[in-house]
Design a protein around this motif. Structure first.
Motif, PDB file in Angstrom:
ATOM      1  N   ASP A   1      12.996  -3.042  -3.625  1.00  0.00           N
ATOM      2  CA  ASP A   1      13.510  -2.310  -4.515  1.00  0.00           C
ATOM      3  C   ASP A   1      12.576  -1.307  -5.162  1.00  0.00           C
ATOM      4  N   LEU A   2      11.429  -1.608  -5.295  1.00  0.00           N
ATOM      5  CA  LEU A   2      10.353  -0.699  -5.795  1.00  0.00           C
ATOM      6  C   LEU A   2      10.362   0.552  -5.054  1.00  0.00           C
TER       7      LEU A   2
ATOM      8  N   ALA B   1      10.249 -13.625   1.314  1.00  0.00           N
ATOM      9  CA  ALA B   1      11.503 -12.885   1.140  1.00  0.00           C
ATOM     10  C   ALA B   1      11.561 -12.063  -0.369  1.00  0.00           C
ATOM     11  N   ASP B   2      10.963 -13.127  -1.243  1.00  0.00           N
ATOM     12  CA  ASP B   2      10.912 -12.289  -2.902  1.00  0.00           C
ATOM     13  C   ASP B   2      10.171 -11.318  -2.819  1.00  0.00           C
TER      14      ASP B   2
ATOM     15  N   ASN C   1      15.213  -4.389  10.179  1.00  0.00           N
ATOM     16  CA  ASN C   1      15.212  -3.834   8.599  1.00  0.00           C
ATOM     17  C   ASN C   1      14.631  -5.089   7.717  1.00  0.00           C
ATOM     18  N   ILE C   2      14.587  -4.586   6.400  1.00  0.00           N
ATOM     19  CA  ILE C   2      14.126  -5.535   5.430  1.00  0.00           C
ATOM     20  C   ILE C   2      15.183  -6.812   5.377  1.00  0.00           C
ATOM     21  N   SER C   3      16.438  -6.464   5.441  1.00  0.00           N
ATOM     22  CA  SER C   3      17.463  -7.402   5.447  1.00  0.00           C
ATOM     23  C   SER C   3      17.388  -8.373   6.555  1.00  0.00           C
ATOM     24  N   ARG C   4      17.271  -7.965   7.673  1.00  0.00           N
ATOM     25  CA  ARG C   4      17.248  -8.972   8.919  1.00  0.00           C
ATOM     26  C   ARG C   4      15.905  -9.791   8.670  1.00  0.00           C
ATOM     27  N   LEU C   5      14.874  -9.042   8.251  1.00  0.00           N
ATOM     28  CA  LEU C   5      13.614  -9.554   8.092  1.00  0.00           C
ATOM     29  C   LEU C   5      13.693 -10.794   7.201  1.00  0.00           C
TER      30      LEU C   5
ATOM     31  N   ARG D   1       0.844  -1.156   0.002  1.00  0.00           N
ATOM     32  CA  ARG D   1       0.103  -0.082  -0.046  1.00  0.00           C
ATOM     33  C   ARG D   1       0.925   1.247  -0.050  1.00  0.00           C
ATOM     34  N   GLU D   2       1.921   1.264   0.786  1.00  0.00           N
ATOM     35  CA  GLU D   2       2.951   2.342   0.716  1.00  0.00           C
ATOM     36  C   GLU D   2       3.539   2.571  -0.527  1.00  0.00           C
ATOM     37  N   ALA D   3       3.910   1.687  -1.257  1.00  0.00           N
ATOM     38  CA  ALA D   3       4.499   1.735  -2.624  1.00  0.00           C
ATOM     39  C   ALA D   3       3.617   2.236  -3.625  1.00  0.00           C
ATOM     40  N   ALA D   4       2.226   1.802  -3.509  1.00  0.00           N
ATOM     41  CA  ALA D   4       1.313   2.451  -4.377  1.00  0.00           C
ATOM     42  C   ALA D   4       0.761   3.697  -4.190  1.00  0.00           C
ATOM     43  N   LEU D   5       0.960   4.062  -2.904  1.00  0.00           N
ATOM     44  CA  LEU D   5       0.692   5.657  -2.437  1.00  0.00           C
ATOM     45  C   LEU D   5       2.042   6.401  -2.859  1.00  0.00           C
TER      46      LEU D   5
END
Length: 142
Positions: A98-99, A90-91, A77-81, A11-15
């Motif tokens: 990246d987006l 993960a994908d 962060n994303i890397s740890r997650l 939703r944040e990416a779409a925003l």
């Protein structure tokens, strides 16, 4: 919980995409000197910012809940997650990261362009006002 986080990030990416579109519209309106259009786009940008703050708060709460559930110390962060989730999640998280990074770069570039256009407009107005003032008070310098 990770799937909820992925949903919020989506939703944040779409925003961010819609905010970038508004910035592009703003750029066109600045070039066209469309004051009414600028006011409308600015109001839409404010609405998007409010929505962004809400999503940010939801994301922060969810990250805190994931940290607590997984007994994670420090920042998550994303890397740890990515280390904690399955391959599909993960994908998707990698794609979203990246987006969002790409959109952030585009938003920054467009905002900088719009700021430059605004500054040039202000300079033009200042020069015009200076020329108008000289019409009423001409210098008698030869």
């Amino acid at each position: 919980m990770v799937n909820q986080l992925i949903e919020i990030l989506s939703r944040e990416a779409a925003l961010f995409e819609s905010f970038l579109e508004l910035l592009e519209q703003q750029k066109e309106l600045l070039v066209a000197n469309d004051v009414q259009g600028l006011k409308a786009v600015t109001e839409k940008q404010r609405e998007k910012l409010v929505e962004s703050k809400l999503l940010n708060r939801q994301r922060e709460q969810l990250v805190a809940a994931i940290k607590e559930a997984q007994s994670i110390e420090g920042d998550l962060n994303i890397s740890r997650l990515l280390e904690l989730v399955d391959r599909q999640q993960a994908d998707r998280l990698t794609q979203l990261r990246d987006l969002i990074c790409s959109l952030d770069e585009k938003i920054t570039a467009t905002r900088n362009t719009n700021a430059m256009l605004l500054n040039r407009s202000r300079e033009f107005i200042a020069r015009t006002m200076e020329m108008i003032s000289k019409i009423n008070n001409p210098d008698n310098i030869y």
